[in-house]
Design a protein around this motif. Sequence first.
Motif, PDB file in Angstrom:
ATOM      1  N   CYS A  22       3.488   8.365  71.245  1.00 42.94           N
ATOM      2  CA  CYS A  22       3.829   7.866  72.588  1.00 42.94           C
ATOM      3  C   CYS A  22       3.402   6.421  72.795  1.00 42.94           C
ATOM      4  O   CYS A  22       3.622   5.862  73.879  1.00 42.94           O
ATOM      5  N   PHE A  23       2.797   5.788  71.765  1.00 39.31           N
ATOM      6  CA  PHE A  23       2.327   4.407  71.872  1.00 39.31           C
ATOM      7  C   PHE A  23       2.950   3.547  70.770  1.00 39.31           C
ATOM      8  O   PHE A  23       2.231   2.940  69.955  1.00 39.31           O
ATOM      9  N   PRO A  24       4.284   3.448  70.731  1.00 39.16           N
ATOM     10  CA  PRO A  24       4.923   2.673  69.666  1.00 39.16           C
ATOM     11  C   PRO A  24       4.661   1.181  69.779  1.00 39.16           C
ATOM     12  O   PRO A  24       4.902   0.436  68.818  1.00 39.16           O
ATOM     13  N   GLU A  25       4.173   0.739  70.946  1.00 38.87           N
ATOM     14  CA  GLU A  25       3.994  -0.691  71.164  1.00 38.87           C
ATOM     15  C   GLU A  25       2.712  -1.246  70.562  1.00 38.87           C
ATOM     16  O   GLU A  25       2.479  -2.459  70.581  1.00 38.87           O
ATOM     17  N   ARG A  26       1.874  -0.379  70.020  1.00 34.54           N
ATOM     18  CA  ARG A  26       0.603  -0.867  69.480  1.00 34.54           C
ATOM     19  C   ARG A  26       0.201  -0.045  68.253  1.00 34.54           C
ATOM     20  O   ARG A  26       0.689   1.053  68.034  1.00 34.54           O
ATOM     21  N   ALA A  27      -0.681  -0.609  67.453  1.00 32.35           N
ATOM     22  CA  ALA A  27      -1.207   0.121  66.307  1.00 32.35           C
ATOM     23  C   ALA A  27      -2.153   1.206  66.806  1.00 32.35           C
ATOM     24  O   ALA A  27      -3.020   0.964  67.648  1.00 32.35           O
ATOM     25  N   VAL A  28      -1.976   2.413  66.297  1.00 33.00           N
ATOM     26  CA  VAL A  28      -2.832   3.544  66.657  1.00 33.00           C
ATOM     27  C   VAL A  28      -3.554   4.010  65.402  1.00 33.00           C
ATOM     28  O   VAL A  28      -2.935   4.216  64.353  1.00 33.00           O
ATOM     29  N   VAL A  29      -4.853   4.167  65.509  1.00 34.34           N
ATOM     30  CA  VAL A  29      -5.685   4.589  64.391  1.00 34.34           C
ATOM     31  C   VAL A  29      -6.152   6.018  64.648  1.00 34.34           C
ATOM     32  O   VAL A  29      -6.686   6.325  65.721  1.00 34.34           O
ATOM     33  N   ARG A  30      -5.924   6.885  63.684  1.00 36.04           N
ATOM     34  CA  ARG A  30      -6.371   8.279  63.764  1.00 36.04           C
ATOM     35  C   ARG A  30      -7.178   8.570  62.503  1.00 36.04           C
ATOM     36  O   ARG A  30      -6.742   8.229  61.410  1.00 36.04           O
ATOM     37  N   TYR A  31      -8.330   9.219  62.647  1.00 36.20           N
ATOM     38  CA  TYR A  31      -9.128   9.458  61.448  1.00 36.20           C
ATOM     39  C   TYR A  31      -9.581  10.911  61.366  1.00 36.20           C
ATOM     40  O   TYR A  31      -9.595  11.645  62.359  1.00 36.20           O
ATOM     41  N   ASP A  32      -9.912  11.313  60.146  1.00 31.43           N
ATOM     42  CA  ASP A  32     -10.483  12.627  59.905  1.00 31.43           C
ATOM     43  C   ASP A  32     -11.999  12.491  59.902  1.00 31.43           C
ATOM     44  O   ASP A  32     -12.559  11.813  59.019  1.00 31.43           O
ATOM     45  N   PRO A  33     -12.694  13.103  60.865  1.00 35.31           N
ATOM     46  CA  PRO A  33     -14.162  13.045  60.819  1.00 35.31           C
ATOM     47  C   PRO A  33     -14.703  13.642  59.524  1.00 35.31           C
ATOM     48  O   PRO A  33     -14.045  14.470  58.883  1.00 35.31           O
ATOM     49  N   ARG A  34     -15.880  13.232  59.147  1.00 35.64           N
ATOM     50  CA  ARG A  34     -16.469  13.714  57.897  1.00 35.64           C
ATOM     51  C   ARG A  34     -16.463  15.245  57.838  1.00 35.64           C
ATOM     52  O   ARG A  34     -16.809  15.930  58.797  1.00 35.64           O
ATOM     53  N   GLY A  35     -16.003  15.762  56.699  1.00 33.82           N
ATOM     54  CA  GLY A  35     -15.941  17.199  56.516  1.00 33.82           C
ATOM     55  C   GLY A  35     -14.725  17.862  57.125  1.00 33.82           C
ATOM     56  O   GLY A  35     -14.563  19.083  57.029  1.00 33.82           O
ATOM     57  N   ARG A  36     -13.843  17.073  57.742  1.00 35.66           N
ATOM     58  CA  ARG A  36     -12.627  17.622  58.338  1.00 35.66           C
ATOM     59  C   ARG A  36     -11.413  17.008  57.655  1.00 35.66           C
ATOM     60  O   ARG A  36     -11.423  15.834  57.259  1.00 35.66           O
ATOM     61  N   GLY A  37     -10.344  17.784  57.526  1.00 31.54           N
ATOM     62  CA  GLY A  37      -9.111  17.264  56.951  1.00 31.54           C
ATOM     63  C   GLY A  37      -9.333  16.682  55.571  1.00 31.54           C
ATOM     64  O   GLY A  37      -9.879  17.322  54.673  1.00 31.54           O
ATOM     65  N   ARG A  38      -8.959  15.420  55.402  1.00 30.26           N
ATOM     66  CA  ARG A  38      -9.026  14.766  54.110  1.00 30.26           C
ATOM     67  C   ARG A  38     -10.344  14.061  53.842  1.00 30.26           C
ATOM     68  O   ARG A  38     -10.586  13.606  52.708  1.00 30.26           O
ATOM     69  N   SER A  39     -11.200  13.929  54.861  1.00 30.14           N
ATOM     70  CA  SER A  39     -12.492  13.266  54.675  1.00 30.14           C
ATOM     71  C   SER A  39     -13.485  14.238  54.049  1.00 30.14           C
ATOM     72  O   SER A  39     -13.567  15.398  54.457  1.00 30.14           O
ATOM     73  N   VAL A  40     -14.209  13.766  53.062  1.00 30.89           N
ATOM     74  CA  VAL A  40     -15.124  14.637  52.336  1.00 30.89           C
ATOM     75  C   VAL A  40     -16.549  14.113  52.461  1.00 30.89           C
ATOM     76  O   VAL A  40     -16.801  12.927  52.624  1.00 30.89           O
ATOM     77  N   CYS A  41     -17.487  15.062  52.398  1.00 33.70           N
ATOM     78  CA  CYS A  41     -18.905  14.720  52.422  1.00 33.70           C
ATOM     79  C   CYS A  41     -19.673  15.938  51.951  1.00 33.70           C
ATOM     80  O   CYS A  41     -19.109  17.022  51.773  1.00 33.70           O
ATOM     81  N   GLY A  42     -20.970  15.773  51.755  1.00 35.74           N
ATOM     82  CA  GLY A  42     -21.807  16.917  51.458  1.00 35.74           C
ATOM     83  C   GLY A  42     -21.982  17.754  52.708  1.00 35.74           C
ATOM     84  O   GLY A  42     -21.403  17.485  53.757  1.00 35.74           O
ATOM     85  N   ARG A  43     -22.789  18.787  52.612  1.00 33.73           N
ATOM     86  CA  ARG A  43     -23.020  19.638  53.772  1.00 33.73           C
ATOM     87  C   ARG A  43     -23.948  18.903  54.731  1.00 33.73           C
ATOM     88  O   ARG A  43     -25.165  18.921  54.597  1.00 33.73           O
ATOM     89  N   THR A  44     -23.356  18.219  55.678  1.00 31.86           N
ATOM     90  CA  THR A  44     -24.133  17.469  56.655  1.00 31.86           C
ATOM     91  C   THR A  44     -23.788  17.954  58.044  1.00 31.86           C
ATOM     92  O   THR A  44     -22.781  18.610  58.267  1.00 31.86           O
ATOM     93  N   GLY A  45     -24.641  17.643  58.974  1.00 30.02           N
ATOM     94  CA  GLY A  45     -24.371  17.980  60.357  1.00 30.02           C
ATOM     95  C   GLY A  45     -23.394  17.000  60.975  1.00 30.02           C
ATOM     96  O   GLY A  45     -22.878  16.096  60.314  1.00 30.02           O
ATOM     97  N   SER A  46     -23.163  17.198  62.261  1.00 31.18           N
ATOM     98  CA  SER A  46     -22.212  16.349  62.984  1.00 31.18           C
ATOM     99  C   SER A  46     -22.926  15.488  64.007  1.00 31.18           C
ATOM    100  O   SER A  46     -22.399  15.235  65.079  1.00 31.18           O
ATOM    101  N   ALA A  47     -24.142  15.063  63.700  1.00 33.91           N
ATOM    102  CA  ALA A  47     -24.933  14.289  64.653  1.00 33.91           C
ATOM    103  C   ALA A  47     -24.131  13.105  65.179  1.00 33.91           C
ATOM    104  O   ALA A  47     -23.509  12.370  64.384  1.00 33.91           O
TER     105      ALA A  47
END
Length: 293
Positions: free
Chosen positions: A49-74
């Motif tokens: 819905c925002f074609p007029e600007r660059a939109v950045v979407r990310y996978d938080p650590r441990g979710r989707g494609r982002s990887v990490c060790g077993r860490t909390g979500s502090a």
Amino acid sequence: MTTTHTVARADAVLVYDVDGPPPPAGGRRPLFMVGQHMDASGFAELAACFPERAVVRYDPRGRGRSVCGRTGSAPAVQAGDVHQVVQALGGGPVDVFASGGGAITALALVAAFPADVATLVAHEPPLAALLPDAAAAWRAFTACMEVYEAKGYGAGMAAFLTMAGWRGEFTEEYFALPPADPARFGLPVEDDGRRDDPLLSDRSTGVADFRPDVAALRAAATRVVVAAGAESVGVFTGRAAVATAAALGQQAVRFPGGHHGFRGAAAPAFATALRTALDGGGGDDPPDPPRGP
């Protein structure tokens, strides 16, 4: 056009998408969308819905494609992650829309790195610590974690959804409810044996009991807008949004829908409210103050 990028940290590899032209697009700041228990795909409809600007979407650590060790979500760790992505984009400031636990991350980001964010729209941050019934809210959430630990994902999530839908303060009437039935919510009844859910396991430690640095948020040059969905009046996340806004000396702005009002077919109406808030408008009348059941 969507391009995918990575940022390496000492303990994680973060993956993020940029929709539209490379930032800055037409001189407009990038719009960064931040969640907590949801990866970049959860913002796809809203980003469109925002074609007029660059939109950045990310996978938080441990979710989707982002990887990490077993860490909390502090929140401090998550805020550091978002800061690194902002730096990879060329540095701030960016505008941020953040929802749920992502709004907690974004509040921690503004407190720690205020130059990163020009405007933050924090949608229903579940800050139980700011509620008048904070102790009861924490008791309700930890009870969901205990059910998850004892019976698995279906039972634990059913307990959480019951908590999330409760209107008013968490009274003894709430705690006297019978155990939630996973089948009623379309959740699995059988226990799959896993205990690593980012919301219901010990990975959520540091998020549910987080208390924002109100002094730092008030001192920051960042314009912070706290939003609550019209359908969330009186429930946990709506009440928490009202309490968060009050702590910052403002009133929560009313957005359409509920906690996930930016997803699916509701995204265009939500985007209209978000665009207004980002451009400095106040939206509809603030939600009514919460009442007991």
